[in-house]
Each structure stands twice: as structure tokens, then as C-alpha cells.
Design a protein around this motif. Structure first.
Motif, PDB file in Angstrom:
ATOM      1  N   GLU A 542       0.824  -1.208   0.000  1.00 49.03           N
ATOM      2  CA  GLU A 542       0.000   0.000   0.000  1.00 49.03           C
ATOM      3  C   GLU A 542       0.857   1.257   0.000  1.00 49.03           C
ATOM      4  O   GLU A 542       0.521   2.257  -0.647  1.00 49.03           O
ATOM      5  N   ALA A 609      -6.610   1.665  -8.981  1.00 53.59           N
ATOM      6  CA  ALA A 609      -7.871   1.116  -8.488  1.00 53.59           C
ATOM      7  C   ALA A 609      -7.828  -0.406  -8.460  1.00 53.59           C
ATOM      8  O   ALA A 609      -8.286  -1.039  -7.497  1.00 53.59           O
ATOM      9  N   PHE A 612      -5.580  -1.640  -5.502  1.00 48.71           N
ATOM     10  CA  PHE A 612      -6.226  -1.571  -4.187  1.00 48.71           C
ATOM     11  C   PHE A 612      -7.379  -2.564  -4.098  1.00 48.71           C
ATOM     12  O   PHE A 612      -7.648  -3.115  -3.029  1.00 48.71           O
ATOM     13  N   ALA A 613      -8.079  -2.810  -5.238  1.00 44.37           N
ATOM     14  CA  ALA A 613      -9.135  -3.821  -5.241  1.00 44.37           C
ATOM     15  C   ALA A 613      -8.555  -5.213  -4.986  1.00 44.37           C
ATOM     16  O   ALA A 613      -9.167  -6.031  -4.295  1.00 44.37           O
ATOM     17  N   HIS A 616      -7.906  -5.439  -1.380  1.00 43.32           N
ATOM     18  CA  HIS A 616      -9.207  -5.636  -0.724  1.00 43.32           C
ATOM     19  C   HIS A 616      -9.625  -7.098  -0.811  1.00 43.32           C
ATOM     20  O   HIS A 616     -10.080  -7.691   0.177  1.00 43.32           O
ATOM     21  N   GLY A 634     -12.044  -0.852  -0.135  1.00 39.95           N
ATOM     22  CA  GLY A 634     -13.006  -1.039  -1.210  1.00 39.95           C
ATOM     23  C   GLY A 634     -13.835   0.174  -1.499  1.00 39.95           C
ATOM     24  O   GLY A 634     -13.746   0.771  -2.578  1.00 39.95           O
ATOM     25  N   ALA A 638     -10.740   2.014  -3.772  1.00 41.43           N
ATOM     26  CA  ALA A 638     -10.773   1.324  -5.073  1.00 41.43           C
ATOM     27  C   ALA A 638     -11.936   1.797  -5.924  1.00 41.43           C
ATOM     28  O   ALA A 638     -11.757   2.149  -7.101  1.00 41.43           O
ATOM     29  N   ARG A 639     -13.156   1.846  -5.363  1.00 42.50           N
ATOM     30  CA  ARG A 639     -14.318   2.202  -6.175  1.00 42.50           C
ATOM     31  C   ARG A 639     -14.284   3.660  -6.622  1.00 42.50           C
ATOM     32  O   ARG A 639     -14.593   3.960  -7.788  1.00 42.50           O
ATOM     33  N   GLU A 642     -11.976   3.916  -9.525  1.00 40.33           N
ATOM     34  CA  GLU A 642     -12.562   3.342 -10.748  1.00 40.33           C
ATOM     35  C   GLU A 642     -13.493   4.350 -11.407  1.00 40.33           C
ATOM     36  O   GLU A 642     -13.508   4.502 -12.637  1.00 40.33           O
TER      37      GLU A 642
END
Length: 735
Positions: A542, A609, A612-613, A616, A634, A638-639, A642
Motif C-alpha cells: 500500500e 484502483a 487496491f481492489a 481488498h 473497497g 478502489a471504487r 474506478e
């Protein structure tokens, strides 16, 4: 004066003489006819040497002709002689004095007529007739001298024939035996034999069949055994079916004076036999012919098909196809060749050529007609090359061996690969691992299995069910927690510090070798760690992602600033020259460069994204109970990233492309730049919010790392204390 009886007596004596002359002439003619036949037949038989069939045919014809002549002569010899014919014959012999005899004979036969004639005249006629008879006599009517001369000539020829036969009993015996239709040839000083020619059953001479439009060599052998000698030269006469005639001499091969030679060969080559030929050979006293050279077509395969039975494991039906259009066959197919030839065959030779060209004989079965054939090839495991050599009933072979190639595709082993989702190189003992096994085989996959192996030799086999058709791709979830209580064979438990290896194996339906083909994927090795250890490793990833995303955010800010500057009002001529929405040179180029920058930012944001997804998913699949961390990774990182990549940065890229294509100085270009600037500012705001979440996560990770360090230090102190206690206890026991 002669009486009636005296005249009749003369006529009777003349009749007897004539009858004897007829019998003598008949005997002479029969002997002459037989002698002529003997000598003519001798000459024809010696020079032509016809076959027994021809001799029998000629003998029957001559016999019929002779029988007809004999019947005619016998009818002449036995027919009654009329009184008038005898009188006329006597008259012809008497010549000028025959009138008185004829008149007297007629008067003696007819008394009434005699009475009507004057006596003086009658007496004068009788005296003249008597005087004629006294002068000639009855035996002078037949010419015995001429008949005797001919009979003497015939007798001489007969005696000469008998003498010659006695002088040459060997030749006479051969002739008599050949008259009896014996196969015995005439004894000659030279004896020639034409190689390959056989007697013709339906005619004279010999015949041989050769391939049309092919070269031919005529070979004649002079036999040097049994007192025979070699001819100085062998002459050839020939006539083609179209009537062309020719002459030539055969070339001698070898030396007739060579010691111990038993034969001498003569040859003559023909470049191409396009039509039938009739040959005659002459060498020394030997005559050979007619020799018929018949040009016939070579045999060929007019039809060839393959009856194919695929291996049972493929589930395919048997089929037949022409060899010319036969597709490549799967390995294990049983093939039988069925064919038909252009003419009846005497033999068919079939061989299977190996990889190195070595031939293996095959069994070729001909039917009674000699036209259809069958060649079983059994089961083919590789491409087969078959050569067919034909020999027809005329003794003519095919021009060259016919080569048949039957392509066979080997059953290749399957190929399998293994992919994983939602986990990294380290997993916890309670992890859920999503595995996707993909297998490919030329005839379908029969089975697939996942094998899990631990460093403590813990093995679990998880069977997969491949689809019946299509790609054999199966996705399954390996739940390490569930495997602890699974049934025997699938039960496994993996503790922290172990290595977990997962491999996919597959097999196909192949059954020709007793076992199917199998394949295995490249093993994937996971490290089993604790939840705290996994979190620490994820925290390190991270941090790297945060640094990279910070640079992406700054680049986005620079892009937004550059677009804002391009929209600022011009400050004089120089400012107008730099405005990207004006007519300044290079404005469109700079807009395209801004578009490429936006495209790069969108790609980097999408990658962040996805990264990180993935973190997650790893937290979720490893069953780490930290809802705040899961929500932060998440929903809050991530979202949003995106959406930024899919919406704002995508809009920036599209509007900058439109601006670059719009006319310089137009309102359309400026509007597009304004839209791009607004979208970039919106993206920057959301990216800064996400960056704040990343920094909060980084602070949390530092705390976790510090706590992890404290825990580790406590463990180290505890281990050291435990070790010291064990050491002290050991010393007490030793003392």
C-alpha cells in the motif's frame, strides 16, 4: 463281210481296254496326288513349322479336297460306257477311215435300216469296215504309251521318295511324327528362341503383350547345345498394324567362339511400341515367325477408397471416402483400402513404407475377376505411405508403383494451466483461494484434478468436473478452512510457516496404449502466514501504491492548471500567440499532447484502483476480520478511483480530442477546453479525497506495524526466557 457279232466283239474288247486305262489313270493320279501333298507339305512344314492345330486344320482341309477328287475319279472309273461312246472313241482313233466302221456298226445295230439299203452298197460298206478293223486291231484304240510314260514318272517319284526316306530316316521320322501332330520341331543347325513369346492358341506363330507407348527390347537366343551353331546374323522383318513395313538386323551380344558358351543372344530395341507389330526372324537355316507383338494398355488403379473405423474412445462413426479427398485421420483409426483396376490383375504387391523408407509387405486380396482388391492396413498410429505395384494377366506391369499417403494426426497429450484470483503469494491458514484450471486437448478432456501439497507432506486431491464440450475451463474455490473437516483424501490442514503447492492435472480419453495421456500445470507455491504477517506485507504494497498515486495526483493537478491557463484572456499579442484556443501555430498539437497526458492519467488511475481492489480481495479471501480496513480499501479507495478513471478522466481525454479536431479560434474548441478543465478539476478533487484515505490507511498500517513489532519483541523475550529456564533446568539435572 463282218457280221453283227464280229462288230460287237470289237466294241466289247475296246470297252475292256478303256476300263483298264481308266483304272490305271486313277491309280496314277492318286499316287501323284499323295506324293505332291507329301512334298509340298514337307516344304511348308520345314520352312514354316506350323503348330499342331494349324497342321490339323490344313490336313483336314486337304483331306476333304482329296476325298472330293477321289470320289469324282471313282465315279468316272465306274460309270457305264455307252455303245455310242465306244464307237465314237474307235472312230476318233481310226481317223479318215472311220466312216465305214461307224456305218457298219449302226447298220448292225438296226437290221430294219440295213434291209432298206441296196445290197451292193451294203457289201461295199462291210468290206471297208472289215479292212479297217484288220488294219488297226482292237487294242490300238487306247494310247498305252502316253499313259505308261506318266505312270513311269510317278513310279520314279515314288521310288525316289522311298529312297530319300530310307536314306534320311531321322528327317523322315520327324516328318511322319509331325504329320501325326507331334510337337517335335525339325532338326536344324540353328535354333532360335524369342524370349517372352508364347504360342498363340487361336492361330499360327507366337505372341507377346507389351505396354503401349513404352520401349521394348526384342531378345532372341541362339541355342548352342545339342550340336546347334550360332548364326552369323539374325535378320528381322516387321509389319505394323497400320501397314508400315521395315527390315533390320539384330545386334549380337557376346562371342559365339567363347569356350563353354551354351547360348548366344541377339537384341533389337524399339523406342516406343505404339501399335501391334508382326515380326519374322531368319538366322541360318532357322525361320521364326510370325511373332506378334501386341501393344496393350498398362494396368492402373481406376478407383481407390478407404474404409475407416475411428477408435472407439472418440465416439465417431465408421466412414468411407475416396483416398484423393480423404481428410487426416485420428491416431488409432483402422483402415482398409478398397480399389478397382482398369483391367484384370495377375498379382498386386502392396508395401507399407516406414519412416526410414523400409518396406513392410501388406496382404493384398484380389477377387476372382482380378479387378477388385482389398488391402487391410490395420490400426494406424502415424502417417502411412503405401506403394502399389500392379501386374496384369497379360504380363504387363504398371509404369511405376502407385504411392498412396494417408495422413494421421497423433493424439497429443493435453495442456493444462492454472490461474488464481483474489490472493497473493502469501495466504492465511483460513484462506479462500479461487483457482481456474484451463485444459486443452485435441479430442476433449476426460478428467481434471487439483492437488494440494504442504511442506508436512499433507496432500489433498480435489476432482473437477470438466464440461462435456467446448473449452475445458473450470473455476473453483479452495477453502482451506473447510478442508480441515473434509472427507478422507481431501482433508488437509496447513499451519503458519508451511508452503502450500497447488497443481492442476488432467487426462484425455486416449486408450490405445492402455493409459490415457496426462499433463500437469506449473505448480503454484503459496506461503502460509498469520493474519498479522499478511497485513504487514499488504501494508508495504500500500505504501508503494500511495507514492505512485501521489505522483498521479500531482500530474492531474498540472494538467488542470495548464487547461486553466489556456482559457485565460490574452494579455497582448504574446498572450494571444500562446493561447491554445486561438489561431496560434501549434495549438492543435499541444491539445493532442494534453489528450495523451489525460490518457496516461486514466490508465494509471485504473491500475491503482485495480491494485487496491486486489488488496481488498486478499483481505476478504484470507478471512482477516477488519471491517474498517475492508471498507476503506473497497468503498473509499478502489471504487472512487474506478469512477474517476471511467468518468472524469475519460471525459477529459474525449473533450481534448474534440478540441484538437475543432477549427482554430472557434467557440467549439474553447467550449471543449472548458469542459476538459472542469472534468480535470472534478477528478482532482476526488483523487485528493482518496489520497486522504490512503494517508489515513498508511497511519493505521504504521500503528499496526508498531504493534506487530511490540508483539514480536514480547515473543522474543518470552522465547529467550523460556530458553534460559530450560538451560538452567538442564544444568541442575546434570549437577
Amino acid at each position: 463281210m463282218p457280221t453283227k457279232n464280229a462288230i460287237q466283239n470289237v466294241i466289247d474288247q475296246t470297252t475292256v481296254s478303256l476300263r483298264r486305262a481308266l483304272w490305271a489313270r486313277l491309280t496314277m493320279r492318286v499316287i501323284a496326288f499323295v506324293l505332291a501333298l507329301l512334298w509340298i507339305g514337307l516344304l511348308g512344314d520345314y520352312f514354316l513349322e506350323p503348330s499342331p492345330t494349324v497342321r490339323a486344320t490344313i490336313g483336314a482341309a486337304v483331306g476333304l479336297i482329296g476325298l472330293g477328287l477321289l470320289v469324282r475319279e471313282l465315279r468316272t472309273a465306274f460309270r457305264p460306257l455307252a455303245r455310242d461312246e465306244i464307237v465314237l472313241a474307235i472312230a476318233r482313233r481310226l481317223g479318215t477311215s472311220a466312216d465305214a466302221f461307224v456305218t457298219a456298226a449302226e447298220l448292225a445295230e438296226d437290221p430294219e435300216r440295213s434291209a432298206a439299203i441296196q445290197p451292193a452298197l451294203l457289201r461295199e460298206t462291210d468290206l471297208a469296215a472289215q479292212e479297217t478293223l484288220d488294219h488297226v486291231g482292237p487294242l490300238g484304240i487306247v494310247r498305252w504309251r502316253a499313259l505308261g510314260g506318266k505312270s513311269a514318272l510317278v513310279a520314279f517319284v515314288l521310288l525316289a521318295t522311298v529312297a530319300i526316306g530310307l536314306a534320311f530316316p531321322g528327317g523322315a521320322g520327324v516328318y511322319l511324327r509331325r504329320l501325326g501332330l507331334a510337337e517335335e520341331p525339325w532338326p536344324r543347325r540353328v535354333r532360335l528362341v524369342a524370349e517372352g513369346f508364347e504360342p498363340t492358341p487361336d492361330g499360327p506363330g507366337q505372341a507377346r503383350k507389351v505396354a503401349r507407348d513404352s520401349p521394348f527390347e526384342l531378345a532372341v537366343v541362339a541355342d548352342l547345345t545339342g550340336g546347334h551353331i550360332a548364326p552369323r546374323v539374325v535378320d528381322l522383318r516387321y509389319t505394323t498394324a497400320s501397314g508400315v513395313k521395315g527390315r533390320d538386323s539384330l545386334a549380337r551380344v557376346g562371342d559365339p567362339n567363347e569356350s563353354g558358351a551354351q547360348a548366344l543372344k541377339f537384341r533389337r530395341g524399339f523406342d516406343s511400341v505404339t501399335e501391334d507389330l508382326t515380326l519374322w526372324l531368319r538366322g541360318g537355316d532357322c525361320r521364326l515367325g510370325p511373332l506378334r507383338l501386341l501393344a496393350v494398355a498398362r494396368p492402373r488403379v481406376s478407383e481407390l477408397q478407404a474404409d475407416c473405423v475411428p477408435p472407439t474412445y472418440l465416439g465417431q462413426r465408421p466412414f468411407s471416402a475416396s483416398v484423393a479427398s480423404l481428410p487426416r485421420l485420428p491416431e488409432g483409426t483402422a483402415v482398409t483400402l478398397q480399389g478397382e483396376t482398369s483391367k484384370p490383375l495377375e498379382s498386386l504387391t502392396a508395401v507399407l513404407l516406414g519412416a526410414g523408407g523400409e518396406p513392410t509387405p501388406l496382404i493384398a486380396q484380389l477377387d476372382d475377376s482380378g479387378v477388385r482388391f482389398e488391402i487391410p492396413l490395420s490400426i494406424l498410429h502415424q502417417t502411412a505411405t503405401i506403394e502399389l505395384a500392379l501386374l496384369d494377366r497379360d504380363g504387363v506391369a504398371s509404369a511405376e508403383a502407385m504411392r498412396v499417403v494417408i495422413g494421421v494426426d497423433r493424439d497429443e497429450p493435453p495442456v493444462v494451466s492454472l490461474a488464481f484470483e483474489g490472493v497473493g503469494p502469501a495466504v492465511t491458514p483460513e484462506a479462500r483461494i479461487t483457482a481456474t484450471a484451463s485444459a486443452d486437448d485435441d479430442h476433449g478432456v476426460a478428467s481434471m484434478t487439483l492437488t494440494l501439497s504442504g511442506s508436512q507432506e499433507t496432500v489433498a486431491k480435489l476432482p473437477l468436473a470438466p464440461p462435456q464440450s467446448g473449452d475445458a475451463t473450470v473455476t473453483t474455490v479452495i477453502d482451506l478452512l473447510t478442508l480441515r473437516g473434509a472427507k478422507q483424501g481431501q482433508r488437509a490442514s496447513y499451519a503458519e510457516g508451511e508452503s502450500l503447492s497447488i497443481v492442476a492435472t488432467t487426462s484425455d480419453h486416449y486408450d490405445l496404449g492402455g493409459k490415457p495421456h496426462t499433463a500437469a500445470s506449473t505448480p503454484r507455491v503459496f506461503e502460509v502466514v498469520s493474519a498479522a504477517e499478511l497485513l504487514a506485507r499488504l501494508a508495504e504494497r500500500e505504501i508503494d501504491l500511495n507514492r505512485a498515486f501521489e505522483e498521479t495526483t500531482r500530474a492531474t493537478e498540472r494538467l488542470a492548471l495548464s487547461l486553466e491557463q489556456s482559457l485565460a484572456p490574452p494579455a497582448g499579442a504574446e498572450g494571444e500567440a500562446n493561447a491554445e484556443d486561438g489561431d496560434a501555430p501549434g495549438a492543435a498539437i499541444r491539445l493532442r499532447q494534453r489528450r495523451l497526458e489525460a490518457q496516461k492519467l486514466r490508465s494509471e488511475t485504473r491500475a491503482a484502483a485495480a491494485a487496491f481492489a486486489a488488496i481488498h480481495d486478499e483481505v476478504m479471501n484470507n478471512r482477516i476480520d477488519n471491517s474498517d480496513l475492508i471498507d476503506r480499501l473497497g468503498r473509499r479507495i478502489a471504487r472512487p478511483l474506478e469512477r474517476v478513471a471511467a468518468d472524469q478522466l475519460s471525459d477529459v481525454e474525449k473533450t481534448l480530442g474534440s478540441a484538437a479536431e475543432s477549427p482554430a479560434g472557434s467557440g467549439t474548441r474553447r467550449t471543449a477546453i472548458e469542459n476538459a478543465h472542469n472534468a480535470s478539476r472534478s477528478a482532482l478533487r476526488q483523487m485528493l479525497e482518496v489520497l486522504t484515505q490512503m494517508q489515513s490507511l498508511e497511519t493505521y498500517n504504521r500503528v499496526v506495524a508498531d504493534l506487530r513489532g511490540i508483539i514480536q519483541e514480547q515473543r522474543d523475550v518470552q522465547n529467550s526466557t523460556e530458553q534460559s529456564r530450560k538451560e538452567g533446568l538442564r544444568r541442575l539435572l546434570l549437577d
